[in-house]
Design a protein around this motif. Structure first.
Motif, mmCIF file in Angstrom:
data_model
loop_
_atom_site.group_PDB
_atom_site.id
_atom_site.type_symbol
_atom_site.label_atom_id
_atom_site.label_comp_id
_atom_site.label_asym_id
_atom_site.label_seq_id
_atom_site.Cartn_x
_atom_site.Cartn_y
_atom_site.Cartn_z
ATOM 1 N N ARG A 24 0.815 -1.213 0.000
ATOM 2 C CA ARG A 24 0.000 0.000 0.000
ATOM 3 C C ARG A 24 0.853 1.269 0.000
ATOM 4 N N LEU A 27 2.909 1.756 -3.279
ATOM 5 C CA LEU A 27 1.983 2.112 -4.358
ATOM 6 C C LEU A 27 1.475 3.542 -4.199
ATOM 7 N N ARG A 28 1.207 3.933 -2.947
ATOM 8 C CA ARG A 28 0.719 5.291 -2.684
ATOM 9 C C ARG A 28 1.772 6.330 -3.072
ATOM 10 N N ALA A 31 1.937 6.414 -6.945
ATOM 11 C CA ALA A 31 0.776 7.102 -7.535
ATOM 12 C C ALA A 31 0.815 8.593 -7.238
ATOM 13 N N ALA A 41 -4.129 9.766 -5.210
ATOM 14 C CA ALA A 41 -3.209 8.628 -5.113
ATOM 15 C C ALA A 41 -3.841 7.515 -4.267
ATOM 16 N N ILE A 44 -6.364 5.694 -6.322
ATOM 17 C CA ILE A 44 -5.714 4.815 -7.295
ATOM 18 C C ILE A 44 -5.251 3.521 -6.630
ATOM 19 N N VAL A 45 -4.662 3.637 -5.444
ATOM 20 C CA VAL A 45 -4.207 2.446 -4.728
ATOM 21 C C VAL A 45 -5.403 1.565 -4.374
ATOM 22 N N THR A 48 -6.548 -0.202 -7.410
ATOM 23 C CA THR A 48 -5.576 -1.237 -7.772
ATOM 24 C C THR A 48 -5.801 -2.487 -6.935
ATOM 25 N N PHE A 71 2.036 -2.404 -9.806
ATOM 26 C CA PHE A 71 2.552 -1.101 -10.217
ATOM 27 C C PHE A 71 2.114 -0.748 -11.638
ATOM 28 N N ALA A 74 -1.503 0.438 -11.231
ATOM 29 C CA ALA A 74 -1.515 1.771 -10.611
ATOM 30 C C ALA A 74 -1.078 2.832 -11.616
ATOM 31 N N ARG A 75 -0.036 2.542 -12.373
ATOM 32 C CA ARG A 75 0.432 3.502 -13.378
ATOM 33 C C ARG A 75 -0.643 3.768 -14.419
ATOM 34 N N ALA A 78 -3.389 5.891 -12.990
ATOM 35 C CA ALA A 78 -2.935 7.277 -12.845
ATOM 36 C C ALA A 78 -2.959 7.985 -14.187
#
Length: 179
Positions: A24, A27-28, A31, A41, A44-45, A48, A71, A74-75, A78
């Protein structure tokens, strides 16, 4: 009863909790660097991890494959959010995001250069000469006339007809300019 659907559900829930604890924060941070806003962000996490829960077979993947998948998702989320927000002008970011930074693309004008070079090759020598002086060397009509030893009126006339011929040569290649 380890083989029951409830036991499998609990195993997957525990595994998702492990993944949540482990990934978490990274990833945060990732993002947040992309979108420049901690609230977005977090969303988004969360999305994900929700997508991971919808694909339980991924929870049993090796750590490197799982990390890569997380990832990547998440990308992509974003980028989707940035594109959508930019299109609808719905957000402002805390800081400039990585995506918003201008980067010179050395290939951006390459196709235009090829079209113009091919079009210039179709012009007569006299027409090509005035185009090169006027547009590539940024010479004035008077300077072109002096250098080529022709009257300024002839420079203007050649330039007019050269541009018209250049426009037709570009159109023949399928390139037109919107009026």
């Amino acid at each position: 009863m380890l083989g029951t659907p409830d036991a499998e559900h609990h195993r997957l829930a525990r595994r998702l909790e492990e993944v949540d604890r482990h990934y978490r924060q990274p990833l945060r941070r990732f993002a947040n660097r992309l979108v420049g806003d901690s609230g977005r962000a977090d969303e988004i996490v969360q999305e994900t991890l929700t997508r991971l829960w919808q694909r339980p077979r991924l929870l049993d993947q090796p750590a490197t494959r799982l990390r890569s998948w997380l990832f990547t998702v998440a990308r992509n989320l974003a980028y989707d959010e940035l594109r959508c927000g930019r299109r609808h002008h719905e957000f402002t970011t805390d800081t400039d995001s990585v995506i918003d930074r201008h980067v010179d693309d050395p290939c951006a004008g390459l196709a235009d250069t090829w079209v113009i070079q091919r079009a210039l090759a179709t012009l007569s020598y006299d027409h090509r000469e005035v185009i090169v002086h006027a547009y590539y060397r940024r010479a004035t009509t008077k300077a072109i006339a002096t250098e080529l030893a022709i009257p300024p009126g002839t420079v203007k006339s050649r330039l007019h007809y050269a541009l018209r011929a250049l426009r037709h040569a570009c159109a023949a290649q399928g390139v037109t300019v919107a009026s």
